[in-house]
Design a protein around this motif. Structure first.
Motif, PDB file in Angstrom:
ATOM      1  N   THR A 116      35.696  52.053  40.398  1.00  0.00           N
ATOM      2  CA  THR A 116      34.564  51.704  39.563  1.00  0.00           C
ATOM      3  C   THR A 116      34.244  50.215  39.671  1.00  0.00           C
ATOM      4  O   THR A 116      35.142  49.387  39.666  1.00  0.00           O
ATOM      5  CB  THR A 116      34.934  52.007  38.089  1.00  0.00           C
ATOM      6  OG1 THR A 116      35.314  53.371  37.999  1.00  0.00           O
ATOM      7  CG2 THR A 116      33.776  51.717  37.157  1.00  0.00           C
ATOM      8  N   VAL A 117      32.955  49.895  39.739  1.00  0.00           N
ATOM      9  CA  VAL A 117      32.520  48.506  39.642  1.00  0.00           C
ATOM     10  C   VAL A 117      32.330  48.182  38.160  1.00  0.00           C
ATOM     11  O   VAL A 117      31.736  48.975  37.428  1.00  0.00           O
ATOM     12  CB  VAL A 117      31.203  48.308  40.414  1.00  0.00           C
ATOM     13  CG1 VAL A 117      30.626  46.924  40.150  1.00  0.00           C
ATOM     14  CG2 VAL A 117      31.436  48.506  41.909  1.00  0.00           C
ATOM     15  N   ALA A 118      32.830  47.043  37.724  1.00  0.00           N
ATOM     16  CA  ALA A 118      32.714  46.672  36.313  1.00  0.00           C
ATOM     17  C   ALA A 118      31.254  46.589  35.900  1.00  0.00           C
ATOM     18  O   ALA A 118      30.440  45.963  36.573  1.00  0.00           O
ATOM     19  CB  ALA A 118      33.400  45.332  36.061  1.00  0.00           C
ATOM     20  N   GLY A 129      31.428  54.049  42.996  1.00  0.00           N
ATOM     21  CA  GLY A 129      30.455  52.981  42.767  1.00  0.00           C
ATOM     22  C   GLY A 129      30.559  51.856  43.777  1.00  0.00           C
ATOM     23  O   GLY A 129      29.541  51.291  44.192  1.00  0.00           O
TER      24      GLY A 129
END
Lengths: 756, 756
Positions: A116-118, A129
């Motif tokens: 996941t990208v923040a 992502g």
């Protein structure tokens, strides 16, 4: 031909293995969950392990992923075979270099443990992502769905990048694949040599920038020239899918496992199909096989090569009988009409199979578990006249109403597969012991085996749940265990906090680390747990692991005790063999620390078996108490309704509306005061007799929960008898009283008795 | 209400104007072609110019675009209104912060002068590759197609981000819009105040992180929570298009210009439509209007709001009569089935208008000129039964055969619009003078006016071509002038190098800076130029600008001379008025440098008119010589076939096959030796009489083309008479000879006589 070994490793090690075998320069910068790839490569090179050309790859750690990408670009331009490992924001920092590496048609593979990208919040967990954020760079994207595939595709990508000159991102799901320990067939150096064409390596070298054959690369181009030059690369991208399939075909002939750009699994006359990539495709595979047995006309297309996207190959993989398709994306791009894979399949089908009805949805963001029940829900949705479009699956979206309902009781677990759950506490050795156990099972039996380990973010002192599967059938279950045969709880206080047996199958076994013996323990269990034991007819064992560990000189390390009990009860191996295997493993682990340590561990193993007791289960619930709510009733509403379920390990049940207040990532402060972790083995006591009133305990307490006070003795009137006090020892405070008190949520947060 | 002024500014200034008016913190880092936005903001703040709340925005330059994005994120989280300006790799470095800013539903606008992302080669020029690389971040993307729109949309974006809480990228085409000088109606502070709702600003401030109202933002979330929280932001994205349209509607009521998420222009019964965004949409607009006059049923959809993508609004904008659509993307994503806008339109139409036939193609990469002829080619392609899919337009793709042929003679230029081309040399003042001229025309007449300036990358000493348009009709021509009424060449040596009159319309005017007078110049022109002058019945003027400049004390600065002649000949303004305007402009520019400088310039203006001569055109071509090939016949093939046309300013004619050798950006070295720029006004001479043989000339020559030699006098036997030598002056070399020689390509590369 060297024989291929079966090894128990995780996806990171699997990918790093193939990468280390076929590269010369490895530029690294650590980021979860990809760090282990770099660590393995670094370790192997430091041990002198060579690649297939007999040289030890040079592993260089840079100052950031930007630096790693730059070092990689430089190494490649110098004619080296180079790679790097990364994830999430790390991959984002590589984007500028990736455009250049691709534009220059440079052979390389970047291995990504997709994360996941923040966004509204950071997450170290997995989704697509990050890799989707580089789909426009000109890199090819090749997906792996399992640990075996991580090793295989890493080599296939390396092969294809050399023949196609298109650089590759090879990715697999962060944590689910990167950290899943599974039994895989390890490729040999001969396999890699059979795959990699040295002529292509030589061609790569000859493209290097060198003063011996001066050339310029990295010029500036203007409007007159750039567009034509950009289009001049078309033939390489057109040819790339063919090169990948050729690499897969060569791999099949060398190794035996056969892959395709899009692999279809399911009924030949399937009407409903899901399309997805990564580890979820394995779960879909398992689910489709299960549904087919019930006569359902369903299938799954596993996307291997996502870029370049070959619509032709996708259409060819899809049975002509298919009427409706659901595309599952493990990413979310707010503001888009649909996620990337959906849009691609949409374009492909609308040209090639316009009559097929298509929907698209999101699943599994940030490692949200993706189960057969969810796959079934998606396939069931495709039966409807008006299926939800777009949809999400795996959560309850009671706000925008996109979610599909699913039957969480639906299970495709094979009855021959043993499924074990272990509840532990961060740093107690449970995870390490379980990794060890699953490796013993994988190595010493013919079983397929899989271990997956769920941590929370509190690390030391946080909850860990280990999920082990093994059995004679190939394992495609890339999801948490929903129906366990064996459940162990290594922390007694959990009985009041977590629904330990929620995943227990009927007739399963429960092992509890308990200071209470087989006669006393029953009444120490809350009503809910008693009822679940009775209803599910569970066999119940206890061991006082801390006592055994303490008495055999192991201190508080109970991992060997619990591991021994697991083998003793579960009957995976005959008890003697299991004991033997554990001792071998102890010898291997501690042999270099001296005979005394090894013997102490052996003694611990023997004592564990001796102290293991089965509990006779009463027919009725008798307990005088219930499970504790995670937070007290007087806590603020947000703490009760949102943080409470999270603390009880039931955060998955929160709906979108439940969390809507935090849509932008904003949380109230001061909430840890409501979190009573209650994980201390022993509680500190103040001894007024011996206290010299130096005040250092107040000073050093990291959580500031030890407070002292000097006060007038009259205030002690009416104090309870248990309230301790002493004469204040300072001349300035003569005739005054002194008390040290402690409290607050962190006071009980110490696991190890010696520090509490 | 303050009156709105008409101003002549470029797109960067236009966007920066609205941004500076409505922000408090402006974090900058320069990158072409966006740098000027930051420079303007910095200058205005240093001059004390205030935003609409009466405070001077704080402009902070960071160490990179990564830092600028971080500073912006921080300022926003502190409750400030913040912005930044960037392009290309600069925007890529902002990606990690952009995910966070969007995830946290933070109001901000990033203004982007869209530029090519470096791939096989770097390019400072424009396309949509950079903004497309951030379409997944959760930012909204709003496109401007003209200088006026850059100002308008900057304000609309700021309005919509406050009401929607979705952050915006507002972008316009690098160079084509960012550097086009055009006459626009400047918004007033009242306009901005009428647009920006102070209640929303207050709400933004109240979302700040502050110890006064402690909250946490930027937590880590785990699999239990993250997915639900990510979906919780759906309502903001669903509402965003509505907020943008509301801002556009408010803008229409305040300012009068009306915009929509998708603006359709064309026949109400159109059958063929192109869809695109940015400056190309203006050219398509002009072309569609032109084709409609010929009865063609065509139209264009201008995409304003690309993210969130509202399929509903797109479908509503498309006339029901439309049968086929071409989507034009100004970006290339190798390995994708189609470019981003195409895939989006594909999904929208396949759901909403499945019978419409759709194709997609690329145009205008790296500022490749996009002309009405190309728009027409695309619309014509839509008539075919089997249109090319995918296609490219604007180049000749003779390799993968994707390109559409177009008729480069096709023109939609309005006859009332005056079109002027000026050939100059970098640093000679031509561009500055032309910017000045177009501002005079824009400011002093009612004409619409536009200036666009083409540079090559050699900067000083490179070719510059200025394109000026003006006339009574609104200008949508966002492409280079193909049919010019007036052509000036400020560099005499260009007559042999460039086809100066290739764009000359029949009956147009040609002004040449020539050391040869009206009687002598004709025979100094190559045959090709003579023929073009005769065939096109061109009026031909000469002026010896260097002589006039020299004699009036202007040194080598010929800009004032040439500008005066342009006004004198072109008759845009009555000659007196024009002279007056130039002098006013001189006064404004040089007034602070003293009366003497101003007077010298005045004298120069007067002398220019006096020295301007019309040339009588013979009926026949009489020249004894032809244009010089750009490189000699003995040059290597690549130099002749690829670099030659580029040097002759004809690189656009190179086909994909021509450049295919450089597909990966690799070029041969040592090619500048074949480039004879021949731009020196004077050539250095060695004077043996005065030379003291110090050797310093050899030492200081930056191109190392001055060489000296001491040698035996006998070697001079048989030397040509022009070979110069002197007695060597060193005691150690008595009886020897000494010669200084110069040569090599750079010897003639000096523009300024004083340094040559």
């Amino acid at each position: 031909m060297t024989e291929r070994h079966r090894v128990m490793i995780d996806g990171n090690e699997a990918a790093a293995y193939s990468a280390h075998l076929t590269n010369e320069v490895i530029a690294i910068y650590p980021i979860t969950p990809s760090s282990n790839m770099g660590e393995w490569a670094d370790q192997w090179s430091s041990e002198g392990r060579t690649n297939i050309w007999g040289t030890v790859p040079s592993v260089v750690e840079m100052q950031s992923e930007g630096g790693a990408a730059g070092a990689l670009h430089g190494a490649l331009q110098a004619g080296s075979l180079g790679t790097t490992f990364t994830a999430s924001q790390g991959l984002l920092l590589m984007i500028p270099n990736m455009y250049k590496i691709a534009g220059e048609l440079t052979s390389t593979v970047i291995h990504v443990a997709a994360r996941t990208v923040a966004s509204h919040a950071l997450s170290i967990f997995g989704d697509h992502g990050d890799v989707m954020a580089v789909r426009q760079t000109g890199f090819a994207l090749l997906a792996s769905g399992s640990v075996q595939e991580a090793m295989d595709m890493a080599l296939i990508a390396q092969t294809a990048t050399l023949s196609s000159r298109v650089p590759f991102v090879h990715f697999f799901d962060g944590f689910r694949t990167s950290h899943e320990v599974a039994k895989v067939e390890q490729l040999t150096a001969e396999d890699a040599r059979a795959m990699i064409d040295d002529g292509l390596v030589q061609a790569h070298r000859e493209r290097a920038l060198t003063p011996d054959r001066p050339r310029i690369r990295g010029t500036a181009q203007n409007p007159d020239y750039y567009f034509q030059a950009r289009e001049a690369s078309n033939p390489w991208y057109e040819a790339c899918p063919g090169h990948v399939q050729a690499a897969m075909d060569r791999f099949a002939s060398v190794v035996g496992r056969s892959y395709h750009l899009f692999d279809y699994v399911g009924a030949s006359d399937a009407e409903r199909v899901v399309i997805l990539m990564g580890s979820g495709a394995e779960t879909a595979h398992e689910t489709v096989e299960h549904l087919m047995k019930a006569g359902e006309k369903v299938g799954v297309v596993k996307v291997r090569l996502y870029r370049p996207f070959s619509a032709t190959h996708l259409l060819a993989a899809l049975p002509s009988s298919v009427r409706s398709v659901a595309v599952l994306d493990r990413t979310k791009e707010p503001g888009s009409q649909g996620e990337p894979l959906y849009l691609d399949v949409k374009a492909a089908l609308s040209d090639g199979r316009p009559s097929v009805r298509l929907i698209g949805g999101r699943y599994g963001l940030s490692s949200k578990d993706f189960t057969p029940a969810m796959v079934k829900a998606v396939l069931d949705e495709l039966k409807k006249e008006q299926p939800q479009q777009p949809f999400v699956v795996g959560i309850d979206d009671d706000q925008t109403h996109l979610s599909l309902a699913y039957d969480s009781a639906y299970s495709t677990e094979d009855e021959k597969t043993v499924r074990c759950l272990f509840w532990g506490i961060g740093s107690d050795g449970t995870v390490g012991a379980n990794k060890n156990s699953i490796k013993i099972i994988g190595d010493d039996t013919d079983n397929y085996a899989q271990g997956y380990f769920v941590y929370d973010s509190k690390k030391s002192g946080g909850l860990t749940v280990s999920h082990l599967r093994f059995g004679p059938k190939e394992l495609r279950s890339s999801y948490l265990i929903g129906q366990a045969n064996f459940i162990a709880c290594h922390v007694f206080t959990y009985v009041e906090k977590y629904r330990l047996l929620a995943q227990a199958a009927s007739g399963s076994t429960f092992l509890l680390n308990s200071i209470y013996g087989p006669e006393d323990v029953w009444d120490r269990l809350p009503r809910e747990l008693q009822k679940e034991i009775i209803d599910k007819q569970i066999r119940f064992y206890v061991i006082d692991a801390y006592k055994v560990a303490h008495e055999t000189g192991m201190g508080v390390r109970i991992n060997t005790v619990m591991q021994t009990c697991f083998f003793a009860i579960s009957g995976i191996l005959p008890q003697d063999e299991a004991i033997e295997a554990i001792k071998r493993s102890i010898k291997k682990t501690y042999g270099n620390k001296g005979e005394a340590i090894v013997k102490k561990n052996y003694a611990c193993v023997d004592a564990s078996v001796a102290n293991l007791h089965e509990v006779k289960i009463p027919k009725e619930v008798t307990s005088a108490f219930a499970m504790k709510p995670a937070v007290p009733a007087e806590a603020p509403e947000f703490v009760r309704t949102v943080l409470g379920p999270m603390l009880a390990n039931e955060g998955d049940s929160l709906t979108v509306k439940d969390v809507a207040l935090t849509a932008d990532g904003t949380f109230p402060t001061g909430t840890t005061q409501w979190e009573k972790r209650n994980i201390a083995m022993e509680i500190p006591q103040w001894d007024p007799e011996t206290c010299i009133q130096c005040g250092k305990c107040v000073l050093v307490c990291p959580h500031a929960v030890i407070r002292s006070k000097v006060y007038d003795g009259t205030l002690l009137e009416g104090a309870p008898a248990t309230f301790k006090s002493a004469e204040a020892k300072w001349p300035a405070f003569k005739d005054k009283k002194y008390t040290v008190q402690y409290g607050g949520p962190h006071c009980q947060d110490h696991l190890r008795p010696e520090v509490s």
